[in-house]
Motif scaffolding. Structure first.
Motif, PDB file in Angstrom:
ATOM      1  N   ALA A  72      45.978  40.333  43.847  1.00 28.85           N
ATOM      2  CA  ALA A  72      45.248  40.616  45.211  1.00 28.85           C
ATOM      3  C   ALA A  72      43.681  40.698  44.924  1.00 28.85           C
ATOM      4  O   ALA A  72      43.021  40.160  45.739  1.00 28.85           O
ATOM      5  N   ASP A  73      43.306  41.314  43.908  1.00 32.89           N
ATOM      6  CA  ASP A  73      41.730  41.332  43.487  1.00 32.89           C
ATOM      7  C   ASP A  73      41.140  39.852  43.514  1.00 32.89           C
ATOM      8  O   ASP A  73      40.186  39.643  44.080  1.00 32.89           O
ATOM      9  N   ARG A  74      41.943  38.807  42.982  1.00 30.42           N
ATOM     10  CA  ARG A  74      41.138  37.542  43.076  1.00 30.42           C
ATOM     11  C   ARG A  74      41.098  36.732  44.329  1.00 30.42           C
ATOM     12  O   ARG A  74      40.055  36.427  44.584  1.00 30.42           O
ATOM     13  N   ALA A  75      42.146  37.279  45.191  1.00 29.36           N
ATOM     14  CA  ALA A  75      42.068  36.777  46.567  1.00 29.36           C
ATOM     15  C   ALA A  75      40.987  37.545  47.283  1.00 29.36           C
ATOM     16  O   ALA A  75      40.569  36.711  48.423  1.00 29.36           O
ATOM     17  N   ILE A  76      41.075  38.794  47.040  1.00 29.07           N
ATOM     18  CA  ILE A  76      39.951  39.338  47.970  1.00 29.07           C
ATOM     19  C   ILE A  76      38.752  38.935  47.552  1.00 29.07           C
ATOM     20  O   ILE A  76      37.682  38.919  48.354  1.00 29.07           O
ATOM     21  N   GLU A  77      38.387  38.881  46.310  1.00 28.69           N
ATOM     22  CA  GLU A  77      37.158  38.466  45.764  1.00 28.69           C
ATOM     23  C   GLU A  77      36.705  36.990  46.539  1.00 28.69           C
ATOM     24  O   GLU A  77      35.719  36.755  46.912  1.00 28.69           O
ATOM     25  N   ALA A  78      37.679  35.878  46.499  1.00 29.64           N
ATOM     26  CA  ALA A  78      37.522  34.751  46.987  1.00 29.64           C
ATOM     27  C   ALA A  78      37.266  34.711  48.493  1.00 29.64           C
ATOM     28  O   ALA A  78      36.248  34.009  48.977  1.00 29.64           O
ATOM     29  N   GLN A  79      38.046  35.588  49.308  1.00 27.06           N
ATOM     30  CA  GLN A  79      37.865  35.689  50.728  1.00 27.06           C
ATOM     31  C   GLN A  79      36.525  36.418  51.103  1.00 27.06           C
ATOM     32  O   GLN A  79      35.670  36.042  52.159  1.00 27.06           O
ATOM     33  N   LYS A  80      35.933  37.561  50.402  1.00 25.57           N
ATOM     34  CA  LYS A  80      34.734  38.223  50.708  1.00 25.57           C
ATOM     35  C   LYS A  80      33.523  37.445  50.080  1.00 25.57           C
ATOM     36  O   LYS A  80      32.485  37.465  50.707  1.00 25.57           O
ATOM     37  N   SER A  81      33.854  36.367  49.266  1.00 21.42           N
ATOM     38  CA  SER A  81      32.504  35.626  48.791  1.00 21.42           C
ATOM     39  C   SER A  81      32.377  34.346  49.356  1.00 21.42           C
ATOM     40  O   SER A  81      31.408  33.403  49.122  1.00 21.42           O
ATOM     41  N   GLY A  82      33.055  34.107  50.330  1.00 21.81           N
ATOM     42  CA  GLY A  82      33.131  32.804  51.438  1.00 21.81           C
ATOM     43  C   GLY A  82      33.730  31.715  50.452  1.00 21.81           C
ATOM     44  O   GLY A  82      33.816  30.545  51.314  1.00 21.81           O
ATOM     45  N   ILE A 136      46.136  42.880  52.118  1.00 18.39           N
ATOM     46  CA  ILE A 136      46.028  42.375  50.726  1.00 18.39           C
ATOM     47  C   ILE A 136      45.244  43.675  49.909  1.00 18.39           C
ATOM     48  O   ILE A 136      45.468  43.729  48.704  1.00 18.39           O
ATOM     49  N   GLU A 137      44.350  44.278  50.614  1.00 13.71           N
ATOM     50  CA  GLU A 137      43.596  45.386  49.791  1.00 13.71           C
ATOM     51  C   GLU A 137      44.673  46.579  49.658  1.00 13.71           C
ATOM     52  O   GLU A 137      44.466  47.412  48.833  1.00 13.71           O
ATOM     53  N   ASN A 138      45.572  46.644  50.690  1.00 11.19           N
ATOM     54  CA  ASN A 138      46.734  47.993  50.448  1.00 11.19           C
ATOM     55  C   ASN A 138      47.913  47.323  49.978  1.00 11.19           C
ATOM     56  O   ASN A 138      49.013  48.265  50.300  1.00 11.19           O
ATOM     57  N   PHE A 140      47.364  33.759  47.182  1.00 12.99           N
ATOM     58  CA  PHE A 140      47.118  34.225  45.783  1.00 12.99           C
ATOM     59  C   PHE A 140      48.007  33.614  44.842  1.00 12.99           C
ATOM     60  O   PHE A 140      47.653  33.473  43.560  1.00 12.99           O
ATOM     61  N   SER A 141      49.317  33.053  45.162  1.00 13.11           N
ATOM     62  CA  SER A 141      49.905  32.052  44.292  1.00 13.11           C
ATOM     63  C   SER A 141      48.967  30.932  43.903  1.00 13.11           C
ATOM     64  O   SER A 141      49.147  30.633  42.623  1.00 13.11           O
ATOM     65  N   ALA A 142      48.245  30.232  44.723  1.00 12.42           N
ATOM     66  CA  ALA A 142      47.643  29.110  44.409  1.00 12.42           C
ATOM     67  C   ALA A 142      46.641  29.220  43.668  1.00 12.42           C
ATOM     68  O   ALA A 142      46.292  28.663  42.536  1.00 12.42           O
TER      69      ALA A 142
END
Length: 368
Positions: free
Chosen positions: A97-107, A125-127, A227-229
């Motif tokens: 989840a952390d990796r997916a969140i970082e990708a989304q928030k960084s554009g 995904i944050e919860n 997040f799997s990809a």
């Protein structure tokens, strides 16, 4: 206050916070086990009646009154579902989840259409909690785990295990559980293209440009594909995610077997034609919004298709041997010709712009 951490979701959470023992008093067949004392062997419903009778006999039962509450039932059999503590396989979600969140928030993540679903995706995904991926079903991909009958070692492997690496025993039994359907589906964007091999299809088509799906499975499928990809390919699986609504009945209810309000597309096509159904759905849709199915709308779409068909037939009947190559636009055009070409170019421009923006409903309406 009674509390049953092994048989109630809320009690389970309380038990975890206070380190309470998780005692199973029932087996998988719904009968009371050895932890139920004198009630061992009784069916769950018979046990409840016997407990009430014993309380009456002891004089500790003050009164019995009915009240409405929610009890889960099987959709297929109608049987009462009993919460039951069991051993399952989980995926630890925080690093994924952390990796997916970082990708989304960084554009660097996916572009949701409409963009309001970006917040919904991030909220989930944050919860997120650890993901239970094992299921007790007849069909599915088997869990790749084996248990040694000699030393109880658990072996997880890519290939079928033949020998226990700990004791050398060969009495191995594969886990009978299967993977959650969404676990397998989460691998779809790249597994269908030959991954983990670097195939030509994978190089050419991955990542994809667009995923079209319903908003009701943004948690179950879209997030898990992302997040799997990222975990397996270091890339997002698609650039854009177009969220469409659900097709509901005329009263706004979700179509279901229990309500009997479903509509078979084949019946609509047989009665009104495929073009009428497609045009009704496309012109009545807005990204992220539900669509109410009404037969009168299908009739209107059929009538419009008939007008186009009849106008085309009339034109073709009067063209004779005329060919498109006979058209000469280099000379002076009359007012009517220039107006027709102007309106055509305007329509082409608007349709192209709207399709690029995934506004298919407006696309259809602009052509009317």
């Amino acid at each position: 206050m009674k509390i049953t951490p092994a048989h109630d979701p809320n009690d389970f959470e309380v038990g975890r916070r206070h380190n309470l023992p998780q005692v199973l008093v029932m087996d998988e067949s719904g009968k009371m086990n050895e932890n139920a004392g004198k009630y061992q062997g009784l069916d769950r419903f018979d046990c409840r009646k016997q407990i009430v009778a014993d309380m009456k006999e002891q004089g500790v039962l003050l009164k019995i009154e009915e009240h409405v509450h929610q009890v889960g039932h099987s959709e297929r059999s109608g049987a009462v579902v009993e919460p039951y503590l069991s051993t399952q396989w989980f995926v630890r979600m925080k690093p994924l989840a952390d990796r997916a969140i970082e990708a989304q928030k960084s554009g660097q993540g996916v572009n949701f259409v409409p963009d309001r679903f970006d917040k919904i995706y991030l909220h989930w995904i944050e919860n997120v909690r650890d993901w239970c991926i094992s299921r007790q079903l007849w069909w599915g991909h088997r869990i790749p785990a084996w248990y040694c009958g000699d030393c109880s070692e658990v072996i997880v492997a890519r290939e079928d295990a033949k020998v226990c690496p700990k004791c050398g025993g060969t009495h191995l039994k594969q886990d009978e559980d299967v993977l959650d359907t969404w676990f397998s589906s989460a691998l779809w964007p790249f597994s269908t293209l030959g991954w983990p091999d670097q195939t030509e299809d994978l190089k050419r088509y991955y990542p994809t440009d667009l995923l079209v799906t319903g908003y009701d499975i943004i948690y179950f499928w879209v997030a898990r594909m992302i997040f799997s990809a990222l975990e397996f390919t270091d890339q997002i699986p698609f650039k854009d995610v177009l969220m469409h609504g659900l097709v509901r009945d005329a009263e706004g209810r979700k179509m279901s077997k229990s309500l009997g309000n479903g509509v078979d597309p084949l019946e609509v096509i047989e009665k009104y034609g495929a073009d009428a159904m497609r045009f009704m759905i496309s012109t009545g849709s807005t990204p992220g919004q539900d669509l109410r199915f009404r037969w009168e709308k299908v009739e209107q779409a059929r009538n419009f298709a008939n007008k186009i068909w009849n106008a085309s037939r009339f034109a073709l009947m009067n063209l004779g041997d005329f060919q498109a190559s006979d058209i000469d636009l280099s000379g002076k055009l009359g007012t009517a010709d220039r107006w027709i070409l102007h309106r055509l170019n305007e329509t082409v421009r608007d349709v192209t712009r709207l399709i690029d923006a995934y506004e298919f409903g407006e696309t259809g309406r602009s052509a009317l």
